[in-house]
Design a protein around this motif. Sequence first.
Motif, short mmCIF file in Angstrom:
data_model
loop_
_atom_site.label_atom_id
_atom_site.label_comp_id
_atom_site.label_asym_id
_atom_site.label_seq_id
_atom_site.Cartn_x
_atom_site.Cartn_y
_atom_site.Cartn_z
N GLU A 1 1.11 6.21 -2.91
CA GLU A 1 0.85 5.67 -1.59
C GLU A 1 -0.64 5.59 -1.29
N ASP B 1 0.82 -1.22 0.00
CA ASP B 1 0.00 0.00 0.00
C ASP B 1 0.85 1.26 0.00
N ASP B 2 2.17 1.11 0.00
CA ASP B 2 3.05 2.28 0.01
C ASP B 2 3.38 2.75 -1.41
N THR C 1 -2.19 -2.59 3.47
CA THR C 1 -1.27 -3.73 3.33
C THR C 1 -1.99 -5.03 3.66
N ASN D 1 5.47 -3.28 4.56
CA ASN D 1 4.95 -1.95 4.80
C ASN D 1 5.90 -1.11 5.64
N HIS D 2 5.97 0.17 5.27
CA HIS D 2 6.73 1.13 6.08
C HIS D 2 5.80 1.67 7.15
N SER E 1 -1.71 4.10 1.89
CA SER E 1 -1.78 3.63 3.28
C SER E 1 -3.10 4.04 3.91
MN MN Z 1 1.65 1.78 4.09
#
Ligand code: MN
Length: 260
Positions: free
Chosen positions: A40, A11-12, A110, A96-97, A42
């Motif tokens: 992105e 999702d980033d 994510t 994921n970050h 998120s």
């Molecule tokens: Mn993310």
Amino acid sequence: MERPTLLLTNDDGVHAAGLAALARAVAPLGDVVVLAPETEQSTTSHSLSLTRPLRLRAMRPGWFALDGTPADCTYVALHHPSVLPRRPSLVLSGINHGSNLGTDVFYSGTVAAAREAALRGIPAVAFSMPSEGEPDAWAPFVTAMVRAMLREAEARPSATALLNVNFPAGPAKGVRATGVGVREYENLVEVRADPRGRQYLWIGGPSVQREHVPGSDTESFAEGYVTVTRLALELGAQDPEGLARALGDAGAAAMTAPRE
Ligand code: MN
């Protein structure tokens, strides 16, 4: 065993370092196809884009970008006629970050990208780490876990699993299978004025406090462990007070009562 196909997303966005690290970690295990959001996404959870067209962009062999949500990416990859050479053995989302612990699971794109695969009977894993982390540091864990999961999928093809993995900040003390905890954020609505004097809002505060839930991912993460959580796809809850029945009966009475 024929060489498995692995579908990767996140999702980033397609340019995220965590996605590249994930792709490197699992490249030895099968044919990797990446289809990830252009930008992105998120906290977009499990939304699908049903009211606008989507554009799929081929970047290089095996890599695609979609101007949609994470769940759109999994959906498109699985059902598009020419993205995947065959049904993937596994779908992997991340790395994921930012952690996806406890209640984050509701909001996480994510996790949703992985869940979209699990809903269609394909085992899937979401991987997350604290945003300041170095994703390549977790490559050996990812490679070994995905290898084991491929073996499992081959042995029991009908068993679908949705797993949520979180890496700790710093070196891991170990790995724990955990439940889902509670993660709370500062409830924040920042009210500001734009340069033309119109009001705008910025929502969402930092993670501030978490309820202690023994055996949960939030607790083990705080203690420095890698957490592996199996997520259920069934959303039904126990209703010991019979609230659903009582409220349904109230509505039923209105349907049979004569109208004034
Ligand atoms: Mn993310």
